[in-house]
Design an enzyme around this catalytic site. Sequence first.
Site, PDB file in Angstrom:
ATOM      1  N   LYS A  59       5.918   3.645 -13.231  1.00 45.34           N
ATOM      2  CA  LYS A  59       7.085   3.861 -12.908  1.00 45.34           C
ATOM      3  C   LYS A  59       7.202   4.308 -11.261  1.00 45.34           C
ATOM      4  O   LYS A  59       6.460   5.001 -10.756  1.00 45.34           O
ATOM      5  CB  LYS A  59       7.644   5.210 -13.568  1.00 45.34           C
ATOM      6  CG  LYS A  59       7.470   4.925 -15.144  1.00 45.34           C
ATOM      7  CD  LYS A  59       8.991   4.847 -15.879  1.00 45.34           C
ATOM      8  CE  LYS A  59       8.934   4.729 -17.284  1.00 45.34           C
ATOM      9  NZ  LYS A  59      10.038   4.236 -18.072  1.00 45.34           N
ATOM     10  N   HIS A  84      13.066   9.285 -12.343  1.00 48.02           N
ATOM     11  CA  HIS A  84      12.693   8.609 -13.582  1.00 48.02           C
ATOM     12  C   HIS A  84      11.791   9.212 -14.277  1.00 48.02           C
ATOM     13  O   HIS A  84      11.376  10.416 -14.044  1.00 48.02           O
ATOM     14  CB  HIS A  84      12.317   7.026 -13.135  1.00 48.02           C
ATOM     15  CG  HIS A  84      11.196   7.329 -12.135  1.00 48.02           C
ATOM     16  ND1 HIS A  84       9.647   7.971 -12.476  1.00 48.02           N
ATOM     17  CD2 HIS A  84      10.739   7.079 -10.727  1.00 48.02           C
ATOM     18  CE1 HIS A  84       9.119   7.828 -11.569  1.00 48.02           C
ATOM     19  NE2 HIS A  84       9.685   7.516 -10.399  1.00 48.02           N
ATOM     20  N   GLN A  98       8.780  11.095   6.982  1.00 45.95           N
ATOM     21  CA  GLN A  98       7.737  10.392   6.349  1.00 45.95           C
ATOM     22  C   GLN A  98       7.874   8.777   6.314  1.00 45.95           C
ATOM     23  O   GLN A  98       7.075   8.145   5.793  1.00 45.95           O
ATOM     24  CB  GLN A  98       7.423  10.694   5.024  1.00 45.95           C
ATOM     25  CG  GLN A  98       8.326  10.524   3.714  1.00 45.95           C
ATOM     26  CD  GLN A  98       8.208  11.150   2.682  1.00 45.95           C
ATOM     27  OE1 GLN A  98       8.168  12.396   2.597  1.00 45.95           O
ATOM     28  NE2 GLN A  98       7.516  10.748   1.608  1.00 45.95           N
ATOM     29  N   LYS A 112       0.249   8.693  -9.356  1.00 45.06           N
ATOM     30  CA  LYS A 112       0.520   7.310  -8.736  1.00 45.06           C
ATOM     31  C   LYS A 112       0.447   7.511  -7.281  1.00 45.06           C
ATOM     32  O   LYS A 112      -0.044   6.426  -6.595  1.00 45.06           O
ATOM     33  CB  LYS A 112       2.067   6.887  -9.160  1.00 45.06           C
ATOM     34  CG  LYS A 112       2.256   5.613  -8.821  1.00 45.06           C
ATOM     35  CD  LYS A 112       3.520   5.112  -9.164  1.00 45.06           C
ATOM     36  CE  LYS A 112       4.286   4.740  -8.067  1.00 45.06           C
ATOM     37  NZ  LYS A 112       4.471   4.902  -6.858  1.00 45.06           N
ATOM     38  N   GLY A 114      14.069  12.330  -5.078  1.00 45.75           N
ATOM     39  CA  GLY A 114      15.329  11.828  -5.862  1.00 45.75           C
ATOM     40  C   GLY A 114      15.250  10.583  -6.625  1.00 45.75           C
ATOM     41  O   GLY A 114      14.072   9.894  -6.771  1.00 45.75           O
ATOM     42  N   ILE A 119       2.865   7.362 -15.138  1.00 44.56           N
ATOM     43  CA  ILE A 119       3.774   7.190 -16.323  1.00 44.56           C
ATOM     44  C   ILE A 119       4.236   5.653 -16.199  1.00 44.56           C
ATOM     45  O   ILE A 119       4.529   5.341 -15.287  1.00 44.56           O
ATOM     46  CB  ILE A 119       5.070   8.039 -16.508  1.00 44.56           C
ATOM     47  CG1 ILE A 119       4.829   9.486 -16.588  1.00 44.56           C
ATOM     48  CG2 ILE A 119       6.087   7.604 -17.715  1.00 44.56           C
ATOM     49  CD1 ILE A 119       3.989   9.915 -17.826  1.00 44.56           C
ATOM     50  N   GLY A 147       2.490  13.688  -8.725  1.00 46.38           N
ATOM     51  CA  GLY A 147       2.036  12.444  -9.779  1.00 46.38           C
ATOM     52  C   GLY A 147       0.856  11.865  -9.068  1.00 46.38           C
ATOM     53  O   GLY A 147       0.615  11.683  -7.990  1.00 46.38           O
ATOM     54  N   GLY A 169       8.750   9.250 -14.795  1.00 52.64           N
ATOM     55  CA  GLY A 169       7.450   9.963 -14.101  1.00 52.64           C
ATOM     56  C   GLY A 169       7.822  11.297 -13.559  1.00 52.64           C
ATOM     57  O   GLY A 169       6.963  12.224 -13.731  1.00 52.64           O
ATOM     58  N   HIS A 170       8.926  11.534 -12.683  1.00 56.43           N
ATOM     59  CA  HIS A 170       9.533  12.689 -12.294  1.00 56.43           C
ATOM     60  C   HIS A 170       9.443  13.878 -13.585  1.00 56.43           C
ATOM     61  O   HIS A 170       9.390  14.935 -13.546  1.00 56.43           O
ATOM     62  CB  HIS A 170      10.541  12.646 -11.639  1.00 56.43           C
ATOM     63  CG  HIS A 170      10.498  11.671 -10.485  1.00 56.43           C
ATOM     64  ND1 HIS A 170      11.150  10.659 -10.366  1.00 56.43           N
ATOM     65  CD2 HIS A 170       9.841  11.985  -9.128  1.00 56.43           C
ATOM     66  CE1 HIS A 170      10.981  10.162  -9.118  1.00 56.43           C
ATOM     67  NE2 HIS A 170      10.078  10.846  -8.181  1.00 56.43           N
TER      68      HIS A 170
HETATM   69  O1  PAF Z   1       6.364  11.601  -3.483  1.00 58.79           O
HETATM   70  C1  PAF Z   1       7.403  11.968  -2.909  1.00 58.79           C
HETATM   71  O2  PAF Z   1       8.363  11.775  -3.667  1.00 58.79           O
HETATM   72  C2  PAF Z   1       7.469  12.471  -1.528  1.00 58.79           C
HETATM   73  O3  PAF Z   1       6.382  12.041  -0.671  1.00 58.79           O
HETATM   74  C3  PAF Z   1       7.326  13.929  -1.540  1.00 58.79           C
HETATM   75  C4  PAF Z   1       6.076  14.767  -1.913  1.00 58.79           C
HETATM   76  C5  PAF Z   1       8.451  14.620  -2.312  1.00 58.79           C
HETATM   77  C6  PAF Z   1       7.582  14.561   0.082  1.00 58.79           C
HETATM   78  O4  PAF Z   1       8.837  14.139   0.401  1.00 58.79           O
END
Ligand code: PAF
Length: 287
Positions: A188, A38, A65, A153, A35, A180, A151, A40-41
Amino acid sequence: MTNDFKVVHTIAEVREAVKAWKREGLTVGLVPTMGFLHEGHQSLIEKAVAQNDRVVVSDFVNPTQFGPTEDLAAYPRDLDRDSALVQDAGANILFNPSPEEMYYPDRTTAITMSTITEELCGKSRPVHFGGVCTVVAKLFNIVTPDRAYFGQKDAQQLLVIRRMVRDLNFDIQIVGCPIIREADGLAKSSRNTYLNKDERTAAPVLHRALEAGRALAESGEKSAEAIKAKVREVLATEPLADPEYVEVVDLNTVHPVATLDQPVLVAIAVRIGKTRLIDNFFYPELH
Ligand code: PAF
């Protein structure tokens, strides 16, 4: 907007929608995100929309994570803005589960990886890639996509996911997408919002340092030490920049190499104030 779009919060709703699409013979793309989206997403989502009949974007700040001292609670969130961006980019579902929906409190199964998670970000973030792989594997099982988009990045993440898909035989194509950047070169990232004004002014030094390293590699320099020294030299010109690592690694092992005799990843992690930023380039470019 003309595309069918909805925000869903449960695994059952995603499965129902995907099953209906598959009954019609449609292909499905998945863009996993945490979430606070930006451009990049947005570029990942647009690529997924161009290559698949239907697209699911997941929006889940994955607790497994983050290490105990990391920024889980502070991680920026804005579901309304995310859902407008996802719909505009042409995706069909924004999957925003709660942690309770994604994880059983008495779960006993998780993915662990070795070798390629030992260096770079894995060194200072020992639980990170296990958490990433576990949540991405769960998302793969929930969405059953034909393709999934990540990405460059997060270059180590991209290599780790590709390896997991190979090792565990997921029948999913992993599509890597270019970094990006802002106009001044800063990659980004949702974490850029943590930077104050002076830190934001300092942050493009990461890109400048990597570009100097890339120019040296392109001039024929084969010594990884020489490339790293050049990158460090440029980083040292910025007093707010505190490098965590500057590394040249092999793409298969993600362990340091001495010479650029094979394709490499040149990757850096740098603290600007309290914010940890990462950036990289593949040499030669990934295609
Ligand atoms: O790159 C991310 O935003 C996270 O590591 C991902 C791949 C969504 C896993 O939670």
